[in-house]
Design a protein around this motif. Structure first.
Motif, PDB file in Angstrom:
ATOM      1  N   GLN A  99       0.899  -0.983  -0.208  1.00 27.07           N
ATOM      2  CA  GLN A  99       0.028  -0.027  -0.016  1.00 27.07           C
ATOM      3  C   GLN A  99       1.014   1.382   0.022  1.00 27.07           C
ATOM      4  O   GLN A  99       1.713   1.051   0.806  1.00 27.07           O
ATOM      5  CB  GLN A  99      -0.799   0.030   1.246  1.00 27.07           C
ATOM      6  CG  GLN A  99      -1.836   1.302   1.349  1.00 27.07           C
ATOM      7  CD  GLN A  99      -2.543   1.089   2.349  1.00 27.07           C
ATOM      8  OE1 GLN A  99      -2.804  -0.013   3.258  1.00 27.07           O
ATOM      9  NE2 GLN A  99      -3.216   2.274   2.949  1.00 27.07           N
ATOM     10  N   GLY A 100       0.545   2.160  -1.187  1.00 23.93           N
ATOM     11  CA  GLY A 100       1.266   3.333  -0.767  1.00 23.93           C
ATOM     12  C   GLY A 100       0.958   4.665   0.236  1.00 23.93           C
ATOM     13  O   GLY A 100      -0.158   4.320   0.913  1.00 23.93           O
ATOM     14  N   ARG A 101       1.675   5.570   0.045  1.00 25.14           N
ATOM     15  CA  ARG A 101       1.054   6.556   0.711  1.00 25.14           C
ATOM     16  C   ARG A 101       0.116   7.404   0.389  1.00 25.14           C
ATOM     17  O   ARG A 101      -0.521   8.251   1.364  1.00 25.14           O
ATOM     18  CB  ARG A 101       2.258   7.404   1.021  1.00 25.14           C
ATOM     19  CG  ARG A 101       3.675   6.902   1.451  1.00 25.14           C
ATOM     20  CD  ARG A 101       4.788   8.236   1.780  1.00 25.14           C
ATOM     21  NE  ARG A 101       6.139   7.620   2.420  1.00 25.14           N
ATOM     22  CZ  ARG A 101       7.078   8.232   2.653  1.00 25.14           C
ATOM     23  NH1 ARG A 101       7.245   9.544   2.096  1.00 25.14           N
ATOM     24  NH2 ARG A 101       8.162   7.712   3.140  1.00 25.14           N
ATOM     25  N   ASP A 102      -0.408   7.392  -0.571  1.00 22.13           N
ATOM     26  CA  ASP A 102      -1.567   8.257  -1.250  1.00 22.13           C
ATOM     27  C   ASP A 102      -2.681   7.382  -0.960  1.00 22.13           C
ATOM     28  O   ASP A 102      -3.263   6.531  -1.649  1.00 22.13           O
ATOM     29  CB  ASP A 102      -1.543   8.509  -2.679  1.00 22.13           C
ATOM     30  CG  ASP A 102      -2.307   9.139  -3.302  1.00 22.13           C
ATOM     31  OD1 ASP A 102      -3.549   9.492  -2.468  1.00 22.13           O
ATOM     32  OD2 ASP A 102      -2.362   9.885  -4.406  1.00 22.13           O
ATOM     33  N   ARG A 103      -3.285   7.545   0.243  1.00 22.17           N
ATOM     34  CA  ARG A 103      -4.539   6.910   0.633  1.00 22.17           C
ATOM     35  C   ARG A 103      -5.570   6.777  -0.368  1.00 22.17           C
ATOM     36  O   ARG A 103      -6.506   5.707  -0.704  1.00 22.17           O
ATOM     37  CB  ARG A 103      -4.886   7.307   1.906  1.00 22.17           C
ATOM     38  CG  ARG A 103      -6.010   6.267   2.657  1.00 22.17           C
ATOM     39  CD  ARG A 103      -5.395   5.071   3.008  1.00 22.17           C
ATOM     40  NE  ARG A 103      -6.733   4.262   3.772  1.00 22.17           N
ATOM     41  CZ  ARG A 103      -6.985   2.952   3.935  1.00 22.17           C
ATOM     42  NH1 ARG A 103      -5.806   2.342   3.224  1.00 22.17           N
ATOM     43  NH2 ARG A 103      -7.958   2.350   4.479  1.00 22.17           N
ATOM     44  N   ASP A 104      -5.749   8.063  -1.072  1.00 18.96           N
ATOM     45  CA  ASP A 104      -7.153   8.409  -1.879  1.00 18.96           C
ATOM     46  C   ASP A 104      -7.047   7.451  -3.112  1.00 18.96           C
ATOM     47  O   ASP A 104      -7.783   6.800  -3.653  1.00 18.96           O
ATOM     48  CB  ASP A 104      -7.147   9.677  -2.224  1.00 18.96           C
ATOM     49  CG  ASP A 104      -8.165  10.462  -1.026  1.00 18.96           C
ATOM     50  OD1 ASP A 104      -8.456   9.946  -0.104  1.00 18.96           O
ATOM     51  OD2 ASP A 104      -7.969  11.649  -0.961  1.00 18.96           O
ATOM     52  N   ALA A 105      -5.613   7.533  -3.477  1.00 17.95           N
ATOM     53  CA  ALA A 105      -5.463   6.585  -4.832  1.00 17.95           C
ATOM     54  C   ALA A 105      -5.451   5.323  -4.679  1.00 17.95           C
ATOM     55  O   ALA A 105      -5.917   4.553  -5.530  1.00 17.95           O
ATOM     56  CB  ALA A 105      -4.056   7.018  -5.526  1.00 17.95           C
ATOM     57  N   PHE A 106      -5.078   4.769  -3.460  1.00 15.00           N
ATOM     58  CA  PHE A 106      -5.041   3.413  -3.197  1.00 15.00           C
ATOM     59  C   PHE A 106      -6.605   2.789  -3.110  1.00 15.00           C
ATOM     60  O   PHE A 106      -6.709   1.867  -3.721  1.00 15.00           O
ATOM     61  CB  PHE A 106      -4.375   3.307  -1.827  1.00 15.00           C
ATOM     62  CG  PHE A 106      -4.563   1.772  -1.415  1.00 15.00           C
ATOM     63  CD1 PHE A 106      -3.814   0.720  -1.970  1.00 15.00           C
ATOM     64  CD2 PHE A 106      -5.366   1.300  -0.407  1.00 15.00           C
ATOM     65  CE1 PHE A 106      -3.998  -0.697  -1.324  1.00 15.00           C
ATOM     66  CE2 PHE A 106      -5.642   0.146   0.256  1.00 15.00           C
ATOM     67  CZ  PHE A 106      -4.577  -1.111  -0.271  1.00 15.00           C
TER      68      PHE A 106
ATOM     69  N   GLY B 135     -13.649  13.937  -3.031  1.00  9.79           N
ATOM     70  CA  GLY B 135     -12.393  13.292  -3.167  1.00  9.79           C
ATOM     71  C   GLY B 135     -11.797  13.207  -4.341  1.00  9.79           C
ATOM     72  O   GLY B 135     -12.214  13.978  -5.023  1.00  9.79           O
ATOM     73  N   SER B 136     -10.784  12.434  -4.651  1.00  4.65           N
ATOM     74  CA  SER B 136      -9.906  12.393  -5.774  1.00  4.65           C
ATOM     75  C   SER B 136     -10.872  11.925  -7.042  1.00  4.65           C
ATOM     76  O   SER B 136     -10.504  12.382  -8.301  1.00  4.65           O
ATOM     77  CB  SER B 136      -8.907  11.479  -5.537  1.00  4.65           C
ATOM     78  OG  SER B 136      -9.179  10.166  -5.440  1.00  4.65           O
TER      79      SER B 136
END
Length: 251
Positions: free
Chosen positions: A69-76, A106-107
């Motif tokens: 899991q990356g740091r960009d929670r929304d993108a994840f 959101g995104s």
């Protein structure tokens, strides 16, 4: 070998002294429908919540497309859709606002008119007419609420969809309708699906592969075609609802 869409490697999770996951290993290929079965309290929900990042495992790895899991929670989270047990619709929002919930913020945010148009199209996909869009959840039957929840799960065209007890509270006929819709939609979208359920009719209708979790580990995993002939005593007892066997009933 292709990289699994979702992979769990030796995942452990405890809540205080209670050890829930005790080394879960599981791989789900892209476009595959994996159904997780097992008794209550065996770790099925914790497994899915761990993949979503709602729960942080104590140890082990969870990889999506081979990456953590990356740091960009929304993108994840944008990769996922989910049909919650019981629908979990927002009572104060209309049906279309529920379906378009992620598209209005959101995104993934889209103009209101476009979000409504997408919501109505997804409602049509699950067999609901456009005039349902402006109703509130309380005005719908249980089966219709479940369809709205399914429309919400697919509204953002996710790569991965989770289904949490998709037929709970539904009669056998409506359960069959929902199972058929889930199977059709997952295949159409080419999505990867993970389902947790106690309903064996759902397992047989929507699974490509099945994994049974018992005492925090994957006791058995294999294609749906091998479900009845696995030779695994734990799986056999669970499938046939026998009181006697290696799984001890809580009395």
């Amino acid at each position: 070998m292709t990289t699994p869409k979702i992979e769990l490697k030796n995942v452990h999770k405890a809540f205080g002294p209670k050890k829930v996951l005790q080394g879960v290993d599981l791989a789900v290929d892209k476009g595959e429908s994996m159904v997780i079965i097992g008794g209550s309290g065996t770790g099925k929900s914790v497994t899915i919540k761990s993949v979503l990042g709602i729960i942080t495992p104590d140890s082990g790895e969870i990889l999506i497309d081979g990456k953590p899991q990356g740091r960009d929670r929304d993108a994840f989270l944008a990769q996922f859709g989910m049909l919650f047990q019981g629908g979990a619709l927002f009572d104060s929002l209309t049906v279309w606002q529920n379906v378009a919930f992620r598209l209005l913020r959101g995104s993934l945010k889209k103009p209101k008119a476009e979000a409504r148009e997408i919501a109505i199209e997804k409602l049509r996909r699950v067999g609901l007419k456009p005039d349902v869009a402006d109703l509130f959840p309380a005005e719908l039957s249980g089966g219709m609420q479940k369809r709205v929840g399914l429309a919400r799960a697919i509204a953002a065209e996710p790569d991965i969809i989770f289904f949490d007890e998709p037929t709970t509270g539904l009669d056998p006929i409506m359960s069959g309708v929902i199972n058929e819709l889930i199977r059709e939609i997952v295949v159409e979208m080419g999505a990867t699906a993970m389902t947790i359920t106690h309903d064996m009719s759902s397992v047989r209708a929507i699974a490509d592969k099945v994994a049974m979790i018992h005492e925090g580990v994957v006791q058995w995993s294999g294609p749906i075609s091998q479900l009845e002939t696995s030779g695994d005593p734990y799986l056999d007892q669970f499938l046939h609802g026998r009181a006697e066997g290696p799984i001890e009933a809580v009395r």
